[in-house]
Design an enzyme around this catalytic site. Structure first.
Site, PDB file in Angstrom:
ATOM      1  N   PHE A 152     -31.909  -1.312 -24.565  1.00  0.00           N
ATOM      2  CA  PHE A 152     -33.283  -1.716 -24.863  1.00  0.00           C
ATOM      3  C   PHE A 152     -34.300  -1.016 -23.980  1.00  0.00           C
ATOM      4  O   PHE A 152     -35.486  -0.939 -24.314  1.00  0.00           O
ATOM      5  CB  PHE A 152     -33.440  -3.235 -24.742  1.00  0.00           C
ATOM      6  CG  PHE A 152     -33.625  -3.742 -23.338  1.00  0.00           C
ATOM      7  CD1 PHE A 152     -34.894  -3.817 -22.766  1.00  0.00           C
ATOM      8  CD2 PHE A 152     -32.536  -4.129 -22.570  1.00  0.00           C
ATOM      9  CE1 PHE A 152     -35.068  -4.268 -21.461  1.00  0.00           C
ATOM     10  CE2 PHE A 152     -32.696  -4.586 -21.288  1.00  0.00           C
ATOM     11  CZ  PHE A 152     -33.972  -4.655 -20.729  1.00  0.00           C
ATOM     12  N   LYS A 153     -33.851  -0.461 -22.857  1.00  0.00           N
ATOM     13  CA  LYS A 153     -34.754   0.223 -21.940  1.00  0.00           C
ATOM     14  C   LYS A 153     -35.533   1.340 -22.640  1.00  0.00           C
ATOM     15  O   LYS A 153     -36.625   1.695 -22.230  1.00  0.00           O
ATOM     16  CB  LYS A 153     -33.984   0.838 -20.773  1.00  0.00           C
ATOM     17  CG  LYS A 153     -33.121  -0.119 -19.954  1.00  0.00           C
ATOM     18  CD  LYS A 153     -33.935  -1.092 -19.159  1.00  0.00           C
ATOM     19  CE  LYS A 153     -33.168  -1.793 -18.041  1.00  0.00           C
ATOM     20  NZ  LYS A 153     -32.019  -2.609 -18.454  1.00  0.00           N
ATOM     21  N   ASP A 154     -34.960   1.903 -23.717  1.00  0.00           N
ATOM     22  CA  ASP A 154     -35.644   2.985 -24.429  1.00  0.00           C
ATOM     23  C   ASP A 154     -36.983   2.532 -25.018  1.00  0.00           C
ATOM     24  O   ASP A 154     -37.899   3.343 -25.149  1.00  0.00           O
ATOM     25  CB  ASP A 154     -34.760   3.522 -25.560  1.00  0.00           C
ATOM     26  CG  ASP A 154     -33.565   4.322 -25.050  1.00  0.00           C
ATOM     27  OD1 ASP A 154     -33.707   5.042 -24.046  1.00  0.00           O
ATOM     28  OD2 ASP A 154     -32.485   4.224 -25.664  1.00  0.00           O
ATOM     29  N   MET A 187     -39.288   2.872 -22.055  1.00  0.00           N
ATOM     30  CA  MET A 187     -39.292   4.158 -21.369  1.00  0.00           C
ATOM     31  C   MET A 187     -39.805   5.274 -22.272  1.00  0.00           C
ATOM     32  O   MET A 187     -40.563   6.147 -21.823  1.00  0.00           O
ATOM     33  CB  MET A 187     -37.877   4.455 -20.879  1.00  0.00           C
ATOM     34  CG  MET A 187     -37.844   5.254 -19.632  1.00  0.00           C
ATOM     35  SD  MET A 187     -38.611   4.427 -18.219  1.00  0.00           S
ATOM     36  CE  MET A 187     -37.227   3.522 -17.557  1.00  0.00           C
TER      37      MET A 187
END
Ligand SMILES: *Cc1c(COP(=O)(O)O)cnc(C)c1O
Length: 462
Positions: free
Chosen positions: A111-113, A116
């Site tokens: 989910f960091k995408d 980011m």
């Protein structure tokens, strides 16, 4: 829109400045002076809207003058163009009243995408405009680092240094960090655990001479722009299950409290969220704190859900700020106490936290059992973090209120743990299938501030 520090002693900044800065100069975290509200009708109107358009409407009120509307729309479009699912964050039904929000269709499968990729585009736009350069330094338990490297690789105005705990990230995570060939990205394997990595990053931000000399910028989940990007999928998921006409609850596999705090922001913006359930693995400081009102770190025990192996949960400070009625002095004092072992949350603040948050813990056996059971009963292969969420969510299901568990990573990011639990090997998606053939660049570093700073000064193109 102006941004203030949770500790009350840092300059007040615009959205753009807060994004470029990351950590406030008083050690605190930036928050908007007021949280904008979306009206019932505005939330209802998000139904059926493409993810990008929803993202624009939800984030726009937080930006102030920082980006023109047209520019911001382009930033969003570029950020999510590389996602492999047209819905970006699709919902899948898991059981009766229980849904999975799949947040792993971005380029590094976690989910960091979502955050980011967006801030990569925002940094690029902002730095091009000003002619500035920055040196991004981040700590990672695995997923933030790969997402940051993916988002910033090859950008002219940025050097990226990522500290990760040597030997404590999965091989896929490590390879995603060590295989990019661009010379502006540097993956540093630190001898220590994630809390050590995070502490060294904070030390660098508190070393003002170094901070200013290299133009330090932070993209850890303490960066407000990251939290904001994550607010969006709470809205899109809730609306597709009937909000704002009905309430929904979320269970969030939690480490640094960034993702679940984004849910809290969504709630304060007006999204009718009933419960926000904080799901922890055996490193359960947040569950203990929410149940006993004592926040006392006691050493990380490595788990099969490494991105949640955290004892100093940075974004919890933001939740404390609101729980203490936006009293920055009280927060600053708690953070001082934390340096000498921990703190007790006041009764009023503990009650305020419990108004929004529930919590639960899932140990290693329960994590494995959940992966195995869901594989058998539904065919769904869960990553270990998601399994922690599903286990805890099942304890908090309430008839009539849909529960949405955040699926924070793709199972193929943690293939060994998933296969050991389920007997099934989760294949990497096609775009990444040659990951094991690419060559790696690794740098070991000691857990020593001076040595790390020296290395960064040498390699950054200041
Ligand atoms: C980062 C991460 C988490 C924890 O998210 P926080 O925002 O730190 O609470 C959970 N699962 C996965 C897969 C992650 O990468």
């Amino acid at each position: 829109m102006r941004y203030i520090s949770t500790r009350g002693r840092a300059p007040v900044l615009s959205f753009e400045e807060a994004m470029l800065t990351g950590l406030a100069r008083d050690g605190g975290l930036y928050l908007p002076e007021q949280i904008p509200q979306l009206r019932h009708a505005e939330i209802a109107a998000l139904e059926g809207v493409p993810y990008e358009a929803a993202a624009f409407r939800i984030m726009r009120p937080f930006l102030g003058e920082s980006f023109d509307e047209g520019v911001f729309q382009e930033i969003i479009a570029r950020a999510y163009a590389g996602f492999k699912h047209p819905a970006r964050a699709p919902l899948k039904q898991l059981g009766d009243g229980h849904f999975l929000l799949e947040l792993f269709h971005g380029p590094t499968l976690a989910f960091k995408d979502f955050a980011m990729q967006l801030i990569g585009q925002m940094f690029e736009t902002s730095l091009k405009r000003s002619g500035r350069r920055v040196c991004i330094v981040g700590a990672t338990s695995g997923d933030t680092g790969s997402a940051a490297i993916e988002a910033f690789r090859g950008l002219d105005a940025v050097d990226v240094f990522i500290l990760y705990p040597h030997g404590r990230v999965s091989e896929v995570q490590r390879r995603q960090m060590t295989t990019p060939v661009e010379s502006n990205v540097h993956a540093l394997a630190l001898d220590g655990d994630f809390d050590d990595c995070q502490a060294r990053v904070k030390d660098m931000f508190n070393d003002f001479e170094f901070r200013d000399a290299v133009g330090l910028a932070g993209v850890n989940s303490i960066n407000w722009a990251r939290v904001l990007a994550q607010v969006v999928y709470y809205f899109t998921a809730a609306v597709s299950l009937g909000a704002p006409h009905r309430k929904v609850s979320f269970t969030v596999p939690t480490g640094n409290f960034g993702d679940v705090f984004a849910g809290y922001v969504a709630k304060r913006m007006g999204l009718p969220i009933d419960r926000l359930v904080v799901a922890t693995n055996q490193n359960d400081i947040l569950h203990r704190c929410l149940t006993t009102a004592q926040y006392r770190p006691d050493g990380v025990i490595p788990s099969i859900s490494p991105s949640m192996d955290i004892q100093v949960s940075s974004n919890f400070e933001r939740a404390l700020f609101y729980a203490y009625g936006e009293d920055a002095r009280a927060v600053a004092q708690l953070m001082d106490e934390l340096k000498t072992g921990g703190f007790a949350v006041s009764q009023g603040a503990a009650e305020a936290l419990r108004e929004s948050f529930d919590s639960g813990r899932c140990d290693e056996d329960q994590t494995r059992a959940t992966i195995a059971r869901l594989s058998e009963t539904t065919g769904e292969l869960l990553c270990p973090h998601t399994a922690v969420g599903v286990h805890v969510a099942e304890e908090h299901l309430v008839q009539g209120t849909p529960m949405i568990t955040l699926a924070t990573a793709h199972p193929a990011k943690f293939p060994d743990a998933v296969e050991a639990a389920s007997g099934r090997h989760p294949p990497l998606p096609p775009a990444m299938s040659d990951l094991y053939e690419r060559s790696e660049r690794q740098h070991r570093v000691r857990n020593d501030l001076g040595a790390i700073e020296e290395l960064i000064r040498e390699r950054a193109r200041i």
